[in-house]
Design an enzyme around this catalytic site. Sequence first.
Site, PDB file in Angstrom:
ATOM      1  N   ASP A 129       0.812  -1.222   0.000  1.00  0.00           N
ATOM      2  CA  ASP A 129       0.000   0.000   0.000  1.00  0.00           C
ATOM      3  C   ASP A 129       0.843   1.269   0.000  1.00  0.00           C
ATOM      4  O   ASP A 129       0.472   2.286   0.593  1.00  0.00           O
ATOM      5  CB  ASP A 129      -0.956   0.004   1.214  1.00  0.00           C
ATOM      6  CG  ASP A 129      -1.880  -1.200   1.197  1.00  0.00           C
ATOM      7  OD1 ASP A 129      -2.267  -1.622   0.097  1.00  0.00           O
ATOM      8  OD2 ASP A 129      -2.188  -1.717   2.285  1.00  0.00           O
TER       9      ASP A 129
ATOM     10  N   LYS B 134       1.770   2.311  -5.028  1.00  0.00           N
ATOM     11  CA  LYS B 134       2.379   1.838  -6.279  1.00  0.00           C
ATOM     12  C   LYS B 134       1.435   2.080  -7.457  1.00  0.00           C
ATOM     13  O   LYS B 134       1.868   2.441  -8.545  1.00  0.00           O
ATOM     14  CB  LYS B 134       2.674   0.318  -6.175  1.00  0.00           C
ATOM     15  CG  LYS B 134       3.607  -0.056  -5.041  1.00  0.00           C
ATOM     16  CD  LYS B 134       3.724  -1.560  -4.899  1.00  0.00           C
ATOM     17  CE  LYS B 134       2.472  -2.240  -4.429  1.00  0.00           C
ATOM     18  NZ  LYS B 134       2.072  -1.953  -3.042  1.00  0.00           N
TER      19      LYS B 134
ATOM     20  N   GLY C 211      -4.563  -4.343  -3.740  1.00  0.00           N
ATOM     21  CA  GLY C 211      -5.583  -3.342  -4.018  1.00  0.00           C
ATOM     22  C   GLY C 211      -4.895  -2.031  -4.317  1.00  0.00           C
ATOM     23  O   GLY C 211      -4.179  -1.501  -3.471  1.00  0.00           O
ATOM     24  N   HIS C 212      -5.048  -1.544  -5.526  1.00  0.00           N
ATOM     25  CA  HIS C 212      -4.354  -0.329  -5.952  1.00  0.00           C
ATOM     26  C   HIS C 212      -5.378   0.735  -6.307  1.00  0.00           C
ATOM     27  O   HIS C 212      -6.255   0.514  -7.131  1.00  0.00           O
ATOM     28  CB  HIS C 212      -3.462  -0.624  -7.166  1.00  0.00           C
ATOM     29  CG  HIS C 212      -2.458  -1.713  -6.908  1.00  0.00           C
ATOM     30  ND1 HIS C 212      -1.830  -2.397  -7.901  1.00  0.00           N
ATOM     31  CD2 HIS C 212      -1.993  -2.237  -5.764  1.00  0.00           C
ATOM     32  CE1 HIS C 212      -0.999  -3.297  -7.380  1.00  0.00           C
ATOM     33  NE2 HIS C 212      -1.097  -3.216  -6.078  1.00  0.00           N
TER      34      HIS C 212
ATOM     35  N   GLN D  70       2.016  -5.848  -3.428  1.00  0.00           N
ATOM     36  CA  GLN D  70       2.490  -5.961  -2.057  1.00  0.00           C
ATOM     37  C   GLN D  70       3.763  -5.105  -1.855  1.00  0.00           C
ATOM     38  O   GLN D  70       4.019  -4.212  -2.626  1.00  0.00           O
ATOM     39  CB  GLN D  70       2.751  -7.426  -1.673  1.00  0.00           C
ATOM     40  CG  GLN D  70       1.490  -8.261  -1.523  1.00  0.00           C
ATOM     41  CD  GLN D  70       0.919  -8.769  -2.816  1.00  0.00           C
ATOM     42  OE1 GLN D  70       1.618  -9.333  -3.629  1.00  0.00           O
ATOM     43  NE2 GLN D  70      -0.369  -8.576  -3.015  1.00  0.00           N
TER      44      GLN D  70
HETATM   45  P1  GDP Z   1      -0.820   0.371  -3.553  1.00  0.00           P
HETATM   46  O1  GDP Z   1      -1.422  -0.922  -3.124  1.00  0.00           O
HETATM   47  O2  GDP Z   1       0.643   0.445  -3.295  1.00  0.00           O
HETATM   48  O3  GDP Z   1      -1.165   0.740  -4.968  1.00  0.00           O
HETATM   49  O4  GDP Z   1      -1.463   1.507  -2.609  1.00  0.00           O
HETATM   50  P2  GDP Z   1      -3.004   1.655  -2.240  1.00  0.00           P
HETATM   51  O5  GDP Z   1      -3.716   2.203  -3.426  1.00  0.00           O
HETATM   52  O6  GDP Z   1      -3.541   0.418  -1.628  1.00  0.00           O
HETATM   53  O7  GDP Z   1      -2.910   2.719  -1.070  1.00  0.00           O
HETATM   54  C1  GDP Z   1      -2.429   4.010  -1.266  1.00  0.00           C
HETATM   55  C2  GDP Z   1      -3.550   5.003  -0.910  1.00  0.00           C
HETATM   56  O8  GDP Z   1      -3.011   6.294  -0.807  1.00  0.00           O
HETATM   57  C3  GDP Z   1      -4.638   5.100  -1.956  1.00  0.00           C
HETATM   58  O9  GDP Z   1      -5.870   5.319  -1.314  1.00  0.00           O
HETATM   59  C4  GDP Z   1      -4.240   6.330  -2.777  1.00  0.00           C
HETATM   60  O10 GDP Z   1      -5.346   6.971  -3.396  1.00  0.00           O
HETATM   61  C5  GDP Z   1      -3.657   7.188  -1.710  1.00  0.00           C
HETATM   62  N1  GDP Z   1      -2.583   8.103  -2.129  1.00  0.00           N
HETATM   63  C6  GDP Z   1      -1.659   7.920  -3.096  1.00  0.00           C
HETATM   64  N2  GDP Z   1      -0.758   8.906  -3.083  1.00  0.00           N
HETATM   65  C7  GDP Z   1      -1.132   9.749  -2.091  1.00  0.00           C
HETATM   66  C8  GDP Z   1      -0.584  10.952  -1.558  1.00  0.00           C
HETATM   67  O11 GDP Z   1       0.458  11.439  -1.981  1.00  0.00           O
HETATM   68  N3  GDP Z   1      -1.247  11.528  -0.517  1.00  0.00           N
HETATM   69  C9  GDP Z   1      -2.381  11.009   0.010  1.00  0.00           C
HETATM   70  N4  GDP Z   1      -2.955  11.642   1.011  1.00  0.00           N
HETATM   71  N5  GDP Z   1      -2.908   9.857  -0.454  1.00  0.00           N
HETATM   72  C10 GDP Z   1      -2.295   9.238  -1.482  1.00  0.00           C
HETATM   73  P1  IMO Z   2      -0.884  -4.127  -2.289  1.00  0.00           P
HETATM   74  O1  IMO Z   2      -0.501  -4.621  -3.650  1.00  0.00           O
HETATM   75  C1  IMO Z   2      -0.904  -4.648   2.039  1.00  0.00           C
HETATM   76  C2  IMO Z   2      -0.730  -8.755   3.527  1.00  0.00           C
HETATM   77  C3  IMO Z   2      -1.975  -9.245   4.250  1.00  0.00           C
HETATM   78  C4  IMO Z   2      -1.351 -10.207   5.234  1.00  0.00           C
HETATM   79  C5  IMO Z   2      -0.217 -10.825   4.410  1.00  0.00           C
HETATM   80  C6  IMO Z   2      -0.574 -12.157   3.776  1.00  0.00           C
HETATM   81  O2  IMO Z   2      -2.201  -3.447  -2.251  1.00  0.00           O
HETATM   82  O3  IMO Z   2       0.219  -3.350  -1.680  1.00  0.00           O
HETATM   83  P2  IMO Z   2      -2.122 -12.860   1.744  1.00  0.00           P
HETATM   84  O4  IMO Z   2      -3.599 -12.660   1.521  1.00  0.00           O
HETATM   85  O5  IMO Z   2      -1.273 -12.259   0.687  1.00  0.00           O
HETATM   86  O6  IMO Z   2      -1.771 -14.281   2.026  1.00  0.00           O
HETATM   87  O7  IMO Z   2      -1.827 -12.061   3.113  1.00  0.00           O
HETATM   88  O8  IMO Z   2       0.089  -9.902   3.391  1.00  0.00           O
HETATM   89  N1  IMO Z   2      -0.973  -8.221   2.168  1.00  0.00           N
HETATM   90  C7  IMO Z   2      -0.982  -6.928   1.877  1.00  0.00           C
HETATM   91  N2  IMO Z   2      -0.865  -5.839   2.666  1.00  0.00           N
HETATM   92  N3  IMO Z   2      -1.017  -4.496   0.695  1.00  0.00           N
HETATM   93  C8  IMO Z   2      -1.104  -5.579  -0.106  1.00  0.00           C
HETATM   94  O9  IMO Z   2      -1.094  -5.486  -1.454  1.00  0.00           O
HETATM   95  C9  IMO Z   2      -1.127  -6.862   0.479  1.00  0.00           C
HETATM   96  N4  IMO Z   2      -1.223  -8.109  -0.014  1.00  0.00           N
HETATM   97  C10 IMO Z   2      -1.112  -8.929   1.037  1.00  0.00           C
HETATM   98  O10 IMO Z   2      -2.641  -8.194   4.902  1.00  0.00           O
HETATM   99  O11 IMO Z   2      -0.768  -9.513   6.299  1.00  0.00           O
HETATM  100 MG    MG Z   3      -2.869  -1.602  -1.794  1.00  0.00          MG
END
Ligand code: GDP
Ligand code: IMO
Ligand code: MG
Length: 489
Positions: A54, A57, A81-82, A270
Amino acid sequence: MVASRGAEIHGLTGFFAVLDSEGRSHVRSLRDFTGSVRISPVPGTCVIGLQWGDEAKGKLVDILTENHEIVVRYAGGSNAGHTVVSGGQIWKLSLIPSGILRDGVACVVTGGVVLDPASVIGEIDGLESRGVTVAGKLRISDRAHVVFPWHVAEDRLLNASVAGGEAIGTTGRGIGPCYRDKVGRALAIRLGDLYRADFRSKVEHIVGIKNRMLAAWQTADGGPEPLDAADIHARYAAHAERLRPFVTDTTAFLLDAVEAGSKLLFEGAQGAMLDIDHGTFPYVTSSNSSGLGVSSGSGVPGRWVNRVIGVVKAYSTRVGGGPLPTEQDNATGQRLRDRGNEYGTVTRRPRRCGWFDAVATRYTARLSGVDELAVMLLDVLGGFDAINICTAYEIDGRRVTQFPSHVDDLKRAVPVYETLPGWPDELTTVRDYAALPANARRYLDRIGELLGRPVSIVSVGPDRDQTIFIDRTGSAPCAKPKSRTPATT
Ligand code: GDP
Ligand code: IMO
Ligand code: MG
C-alpha cells in the site's frame, strides 16, 4: 563487431548501431544478433513497494504508464488493491495492471500471478462499465495458477492456525494455498488447463482429495462445507469461456516485445517486507514481492530492466499480523490513519501506522536493486511539530542497523529515532520541489541519505497531478550514492 552504446537507439526502433574493426558504423536489426552480442538493455522500469504494501504503487504506475508501452503485473493475486485517482474519478484495481486506464498500452498478467477468474472478470466488467476498454489491451498468461474455492476455504482455516500464535491476517483470497499447490504440483491447475479435455476429471480428482483434507478440520462448531466438483467445474468452465480472448502465452509475447525494443513497466504488488523469502516470515505473502520476483514472475530476464523505482510512504503502515517496529498504537498512529485514510483497499481493515523505518527500507531498497526513490503521501505528515525516523534498532541492548533475519528478533526490536522538525503547511497544492517547505525537503533529503538512493518523485495527494518530479540535474534533494554498501553499522 561490438554493439555501440545502443540503449537509446534500439530502445526506440528495434535497430542499433555496431562498429566494425575499422571503426565504421553500421545499422543492424536487433534480431540479427540474438545470442551473439552483448546488447545494452531496452528501458524496462520496475515499481517496487519497499514497505508492507500500500505504498501507492498504483498511483505511480498509472503516471509512469504514459512513457511505457506495456505494463506487466508479475506476482500476487487479488490480495492487492491499488487505488488510482484521476480528474476526481477513483479507480480501484486489484489484478489488472493500473496501466489499463491509459489508451494504447498493453497490460499483461503473467504466469507468476495466482488468478481468481471470478475476481478478474469482475474487474474487467467494472472497468468496461465505466468506459475503459479492456478487450484487445489485456493479456493473461495461460501459465497463471488458478485460485479455486478450496484455496479460499484453506486460507480461512490456516490463517487462524499459525504455529507459534499470532494469525498472519491474510486477505482471505486463497493466495497462500494456491501458491502452495503450485509448488506442490500434484493438486495444481493452471489457466491453460481450463481449456483442456481433462479439466473436468482434474477438478473431480482434486475435489475428492480436498474434501478429505477439509473434513479433518471439522470441529464441534462445524467446519467447511464439502466442495461440489460438478458445480465448481461448471462455474470455472464458464469463467474460462469468458476469459478465452485474453488468455495467451505472455512469456513469448514479452520476450518478443523486449527484443523488438518495447518499453516495459513492471508493476509490483504488495511490498518487499512481505516477500516470502526475504520478508518478515511467516508474516508475509506467498510470492517474491520484492524486486527479486520481477524476472521469475514475468519470464523477462533482469538484463531487460534498467530502472528500479523503490516506492515508500513517508511513514509506515502494515495491515495484518506480524511486527511493525515503529508502530504508533496511540494518538500519533490514529492521526496518521485519519490523515492518510489508512484503511485496506481490499478488506477495509484499519492499517497499523507508525514512523518511517529506515532500517527496514534500506534493507529492502538494497534487496530490490533500487536506483531511486518515490516518497508518497508526504502531505499526511503536514502539521506534526516533530517527525521521527527510525535509524537503528536496539535488540537486547545491542544497537543494530542490519535488518534481523528472524521475526522473533524483530519483535524485540526497539526503534532508535532521529527527530526532525515538522512543517505546518498543507502540501497538497505544491508541484515543485523548490516550493516545498524547507523542513519537508530536509525530511526527504534524510530519507535519501539513509537509504543511499536519491528521491526523484514525491507525492502530495492521491491525484495524478499531485506529484512532484525532481530534476536531478538541478534541485536534486540528494546526490546519487557513490557506493551502495552499508553506510551504518
Ligand atoms: P498500492 O497498493 O501500493 O497501490 O497503494 P493503495 O492504493 O492500496 O494505497 C495508497 C492510498 O493512498 C490510496 O488510497 C491512494 O489513493 C492514496 N494516495 C496515493 N498517493 C497519495 C498521496 O500522496 N497523498 C495522500 N494523502 N494519499 C495518497
Ligand atoms: P498491495 O498490492 C498490504 C498482507 C496481508 C497479510 C499478508 C498475507 O495493495 O500493496 P495474503 O492474503 O497475501 O496471504 O496475506 O500480506 N498483504 C498486503 N498488505 N497491501 C497488499 O497489497 C497486500 N497483499 C497482502 O494483509 O498480512
Ligand atoms: Mg494496496
